[in-house]
Scaffold this motif. Structure first.
Motif, mmCIF file in Angstrom:
data_model
loop_
_atom_site.group_PDB
_atom_site.id
_atom_site.type_symbol
_atom_site.label_atom_id
_atom_site.label_comp_id
_atom_site.label_asym_id
_atom_site.label_seq_id
_atom_site.Cartn_x
_atom_site.Cartn_y
_atom_site.Cartn_z
ATOM 1 N N GLN A 67 0.828 -1.208 0.000
ATOM 2 C CA GLN A 67 0.000 0.000 0.000
ATOM 3 C C GLN A 67 0.863 1.260 0.000
ATOM 4 O O GLN A 67 0.574 2.229 -0.703
ATOM 5 C CB GLN A 67 -0.931 -0.007 1.214
ATOM 6 C CG GLN A 67 -1.915 1.151 1.228
ATOM 7 C CD GLN A 67 -2.888 1.057 0.075
ATOM 8 O OE1 GLN A 67 -3.192 -0.051 -0.401
ATOM 9 N NE2 GLN A 67 -3.388 2.196 -0.388
ATOM 10 N N THR A 68 1.935 1.218 0.824
ATOM 11 C CA THR A 68 2.842 2.378 0.854
ATOM 12 C C THR A 68 3.500 2.597 -0.518
ATOM 13 O O THR A 68 3.632 3.738 -1.005
ATOM 14 C CB THR A 68 3.927 2.159 1.926
ATOM 15 O OG1 THR A 68 3.291 1.954 3.196
ATOM 16 C CG2 THR A 68 4.859 3.351 1.985
ATOM 17 N N GLY A 87 1.646 6.483 -6.893
ATOM 18 C CA GLY A 87 0.605 7.453 -7.226
ATOM 19 C C GLY A 87 1.090 8.881 -7.084
ATOM 20 O O GLY A 87 0.770 9.757 -7.894
ATOM 21 N N GLN A 88 1.887 9.112 -6.028
ATOM 22 C CA GLN A 88 2.418 10.462 -5.835
ATOM 23 C C GLN A 88 3.359 10.847 -6.966
ATOM 24 O O GLN A 88 3.318 11.971 -7.480
ATOM 25 C CB GLN A 88 3.128 10.539 -4.482
ATOM 26 C CG GLN A 88 3.676 11.938 -4.164
ATOM 27 C CD GLN A 88 4.381 11.978 -2.825
ATOM 28 O OE1 GLN A 88 4.565 10.948 -2.187
ATOM 29 N NE2 GLN A 88 4.761 13.159 -2.398
ATOM 30 N N ASN A 137 2.256 1.710 -3.364
ATOM 31 C CA ASN A 137 1.229 2.252 -4.268
ATOM 32 C C ASN A 137 1.034 3.748 -4.055
ATOM 33 O O ASN A 137 0.827 4.515 -5.008
ATOM 34 C CB ASN A 137 -0.087 1.507 -4.054
ATOM 35 C CG ASN A 137 -0.017 0.074 -4.547
ATOM 36 O OD1 ASN A 137 0.797 -0.248 -5.423
ATOM 37 N ND2 ASN A 137 -0.866 -0.800 -3.987
ATOM 38 N N TYR A 138 1.055 4.149 -2.770
ATOM 39 C CA TYR A 138 0.952 5.582 -2.492
ATOM 40 C C TYR A 138 2.102 6.363 -3.133
ATOM 41 O O TYR A 138 1.903 7.441 -3.717
ATOM 42 C CB TYR A 138 0.938 5.824 -0.984
ATOM 43 C CG TYR A 138 -0.334 5.383 -0.298
ATOM 44 C CD1 TYR A 138 -1.552 5.362 -0.991
ATOM 45 C CD2 TYR A 138 -0.323 5.039 1.058
ATOM 46 C CE1 TYR A 138 -2.702 4.962 -0.351
ATOM 47 C CE2 TYR A 138 -1.486 4.643 1.693
ATOM 48 C CZ TYR A 138 -2.670 4.591 0.968
ATOM 49 O OH TYR A 138 -3.815 4.202 1.591
#
Length: 361
Positions: free
Chosen positions: A45-46, A52-53, A48-49
């Motif tokens: 998840q991190t 995305g950023q 992916n964050y």
């Protein structure tokens, strides 16, 4: 989150320590698997964050670059437009230049027409007063003066009736008094009449009959032709001077506006000299042109400078023609001076006036 999971796992291990070893072994394995699964999910998840950023930052950068590129393109397009579009001042310069060029060409046509008429008079051609003798030529000149240029003194003596241009044929202002003779034919006629009076008021009579055929008259004809050639050269100088002031061109709106700015009479047509002077004065003192120069981009200013240089070249060419006239006239004067200094006989001119005038039937 990872610390919480580890703490929970440790607490469970301590609490369940008294249980059977097989059951504890199973529980520990399940807890570790769950711990690993949750940890991997957290890291995923991190990640992916972070992706995305980064993608968002790339989109922001691409949008910024695209917007800046479009802005710079629009700025450059505006610069190209401003540098290549025809400004009002450039259009006025082109129109005025065409008017000047047309006036120059038309003035040469006028000069040719005046020269053809002057040549017949000077050479005493048929149907001219001098064809019948110098007396007829003198009488014709006196009659023309009384009809067109009768002065106050002559009118007081009853010789003729006073005209609106007294002594116009002997006053230089008739030829040199302005930049254009205007639409009135009598103005250019007065200039021509002054030129004739200044150079050759009475032409030599024609040689006719035995005067041309006799062998002893060849010397007279030679000197007469020499005289006529010098007169033709002098007359051509005046003729071109007059032609440059003849009304031969339609003035442009910018030139008429310059006339008004200078306090002159606004006219539809003018001479080559008048059009050229108005163009020079428009650039030197015209407020509209100078204000336009301040607003122009550098490329347009350079084009105006090129236009001014072209006008200067045109005027320099006209100056060259005038200098050629001066040089030709000086050459004729030098030849006459050399002949006078060497003492060459000039009796042919004297003998010409003593020959009898042929009878015309």
């Amino acid at each position: 989150m990872r610390k919480a999971l580890l703490a929970a796992t440790a607490l469970a291990s301590v609490t369940l320590a008294p249980l059977a070893s097989a059951r504890a072994e199973v529980f520990d394995t399940a807890a570790i698997v769950e711990l690993i699964r949750n940890t991997v999910a957290g890291f995923t998840q991190t990640a992916n964050y972070l992706k995305g950023q980064i993608a968002a930052q790339q989109q922001v950068a691409d949008a910024s670059n695209t917007a800046m590129a479009r802005f710079q393109r629009n700025v450059r397009s505006a610069q190209i437009r401003d540098e290549h579009i025809a400004t009002p001042a450039a259009c006025e310069s082109l129109d005025n230049g065409q008017a000047i060029a047309v006036g120059a060409g038309q003035s040469w046509i006028v000069a040719t027409s005046l020269t053809s008429v002057a040549n017949r008079r000077r050479e005493a051609g048929p149907e001219t007063p001098a064809w019948h003798g110098e007396g007829h030529a003198a009488a014709d000149r006196a009659r023309l003066h009384r009809n067109r240029y009768c002065s106050e003194l002559e009118a007081a003596e009853g010789v003729c009736q006073l005209t609106d241009r007294p002594n116009g044929d002997i006053r230089s202002a008739s030829m040199t008094g302005g930049l254009s003779y205007g639409p009135r034919p009598e103005n250019i006629n007065a200039a021509i009449d002054f030129s004739i009076m200044a150079l050759q008021p009475v032409p030599l009579r024609a040689l006719r009959g035995d005067e041309l055929r006799a062998a002893q008259s060849q010397d007279i004809k030679l000197w007469r032709d020499r005289y006529l050639a010098n007169m033709s050269l002098a007359q051509d100088v005046h003729t071109r001077y007059i032609a440059r002031r003849a009304e031969t061109v339609t003035l442009t709106p910018a030139q008429r506006a310059q006339q008004q700015a200078q306090g002159l009479i606004v006219t539809e047509r003018g001479s080559w000299l008048q059009a050229a002077e108005l163009e020079v004065n428009r650039r030197m003192s015209g407020r509209a042109w100078n204000a336009a120069i301040w607003r122009m981009p550098p490329a347009s200013v350079l084009r105006e400078i090129a236009s001014m240089q072209a006008l200067g070249l045109h005027l320099q060419m006209e100056t060259l023609r005038v200098q050629e006239d001066v040089a030709n006239t000086n050459a004729a004067l030098l030849a006459a001076r050399v002949e006078s200094d060497t003492g060459r006989p000039q009796d042919a001119f004297k003998r010409l006036s003593t020959l009898p005038t042929p009878q015309v039937r």
